[in-house]
Scaffold this active site. Structure first.
Site, mmCIF file in Angstrom:
data_model
loop_
_atom_site.group_PDB
_atom_site.id
_atom_site.type_symbol
_atom_site.label_atom_id
_atom_site.label_comp_id
_atom_site.label_asym_id
_atom_site.label_seq_id
_atom_site.Cartn_x
_atom_site.Cartn_y
_atom_site.Cartn_z
ATOM 1 C CG ASP A 1 -2.157 -0.792 1.101
ATOM 2 O OD1 ASP A 1 -2.656 -0.903 -0.022
ATOM 3 O OD2 ASP A 1 -2.637 -1.320 2.112
ATOM 4 C CD GLU B 1 -6.272 2.854 3.659
ATOM 5 O OE1 GLU B 1 -6.776 2.061 4.475
ATOM 6 O OE2 GLU B 1 -6.226 2.636 2.444
ATOM 7 C CG ASP C 1 -7.998 3.206 -0.602
ATOM 8 O OD1 ASP C 1 -6.999 2.527 -0.296
ATOM 9 O OD2 ASP C 1 -9.145 2.923 -0.207
ATOM 10 C CB ILE D 1 -4.340 -1.979 -2.308
ATOM 11 C CG1 ILE D 1 -3.032 -1.903 -3.090
ATOM 12 C CG2 ILE D 1 -5.099 -3.262 -2.702
ATOM 13 C CD1 ILE D 1 -2.092 -3.082 -2.828
ATOM 14 C CG ASP D 2 -11.219 0.375 -1.473
ATOM 15 O OD1 ASP D 2 -11.138 0.722 -0.284
ATOM 16 O OD2 ASP D 2 -12.289 0.099 -2.035
ATOM 17 C CB THR E 1 -6.179 -4.526 1.978
ATOM 18 O OG1 THR E 1 -6.040 -3.137 1.689
ATOM 19 C CG2 THR E 1 -4.805 -5.148 2.059
ATOM 20 C CG ASP F 1 -12.452 3.967 1.867
ATOM 21 O OD1 ASP F 1 -11.636 3.142 1.434
ATOM 22 O OD2 ASP F 1 -12.649 4.158 3.076
#
Length: 380
Positions: A54, A79, A153, A155-156, A158, A303
């Protein structure tokens, strides 16, 4: 703005390459899925390699935007914290360096000397992706980079990225879980008002190449600024009479009261459950669901910013659910309930300052939004 959009599409694809690499290369995949225990367990990090994936993506996007648009440097938010403590107890700040070799050296200090993994990551960070063909040359928007901020974001969803379910997407069908739920989200907002004006979504795991069985991605983008509303996705066509009826995508953990209230306007077969906040809003963008409802304050600005911009470009939006439920019954939607992205909550600390505390409704059509709010009034 056209230059910024082109840059974000490019760095979004670089990010997708890193996400795919971490699953395809054995030295990185082992770190991604393995949790060490006992004496082998590092203080912070090997058990949470997903967080480094991330952060690497986040810092790569931050670096590339700062290079081309230095006036945005103080307004690129992500994030993740980029501070790590390695197995020796040393604090390391993860950044992208000028050269691939320097970046690999820094990453090796976080990875407790794992030169192979560090070199693989550094190569992906510094390698430009193949050209992304997007017609943006005629896109003229009266905004300057100095007026804008960015939410990333990296890697939304995860958990879906780690689990790695490999369902291949089919046109027009919503899949509730799997690698395709993992998205790279880059949203651009106005510093003065917090309105989302541009969004780039990259879906690294959209389909598999029939020749080499490698994953291929797909990107989505939208711009919404005043009278200019452009999106890579078309507004879904109106459904026939027999197909009408609201469909709403939810988290499986949504409150029972919400599920029951929405059943009254949707019917039980029109409530759909899926993973990932960004993925659920993307389902609304694609027309696979009419709306996404979340009653908890469990999503954050990173997000929702990018997909919110795409929905605005399509005539929809994302509202604060609690604020919408407090409105009068005038029947008109108050624009002040739309989520904004520039101000933190001063009564909260850490990441909670940037939570969407009132829950949210992502929608494509304001009449459908009114139906949803009407069904939920007095139920929460």
């Amino acid at each position: 703005m056209a230059d910024l959009l082109r840059l974000l599409l490019r760095v979004g694809e670089k990010a997708a390459n890193v996400a795919r690499l971490c699953r395809q290369e054995a030295p990185l995949f082992q770190l991604l899925v393995q949790e060490k225990t006992g004496e082998d367990k590092n203080k912070k990090f090997v058990q949470d390699f997903k967080t480094l994936a991330d952060v690497v993506i986040q810092e790569m996007i931050r670096h590339d935007v700062r290079v081309q648009f230095p006036e945005m440097a103080g307004f690129i938010h992500g994030e993740e914290s980029n501070m790590f403590e390695n197995g020796l107890g040393e604090s390391v700040t993860v950044t992208v360096c000028t050269t691939e070799e320097e970046t690999a050296k820094l990453l090796a200090t976080v990875l407790d000397g794992d030169q192979t993994a560090a070199s693989l990551l550094a190569r992906a960070i510094h390698q430009d992706p193949a050209t992304i063909e997007v017609s943006t040359d005629s896109l003229t928007i009266p905004l300057k980079p100095s007026e804008l901020g960015i939410w990333i974001d990296p890697i939304d969803a995860t958990s879906q990225y780690i689990k790695g379910g490999e369902e291949v997407l089919e046109e027009g069908r919503l899949f509730p879980s799997g690698l395709h739920c993992a998205l790279v989200l880059i949203g651009v907002y106005l510093r003065s008002t917090g309105e989302p004006v541009m969004g780039v979504i990259n879906q690294p795991f959209n389909n598999k190449d029939s020749a080499d069985r490698g994953w291929r991605g797909k990107h989505y983008w939208g711009v919404s600024c005043g009278s200019i509303n452009i999106c890579s996705e078309s507004r879904p066509r109106n459904r026939s009479e027999g197909q009408r009826g609201l469909s709403v995508v939810l988290s499986s953990s949504e409150k029972q009261a919400v599920k029951e209230a929405l059943t009254s306007v949707c019917g039980p077969d029109k409530l759909i459950y899926a993973s990932g906040a960004g993925h659920k809003i993307l389902c609304v963008i694609q027309g696979l669901a009419d709306a996404y409802v979340l009653s908890e304050g469990s999503t954050f600005k990173w997000d929702s910013c990018a997909p919110h911009a795409l929905l605005r470009a399509l005539g929809g939006g994302v509202v604060d659910l609690a604020m919408s439920l407090q409105q009068s019954d005038s029947g008109s939607q108050d624009p002040s309930t739309e989520l904004t992205y520039h101000l933190p909550r001063t009564d909260r600390k850490g990441a909670e300052r940037w939570a969407n505390h009132g829950g949210l409704v992502a929608y494509r059509d304001s009449s459908q939004l009114r139906s949803i709010i009407g069904a939920l009034k007095g139920k929460l």
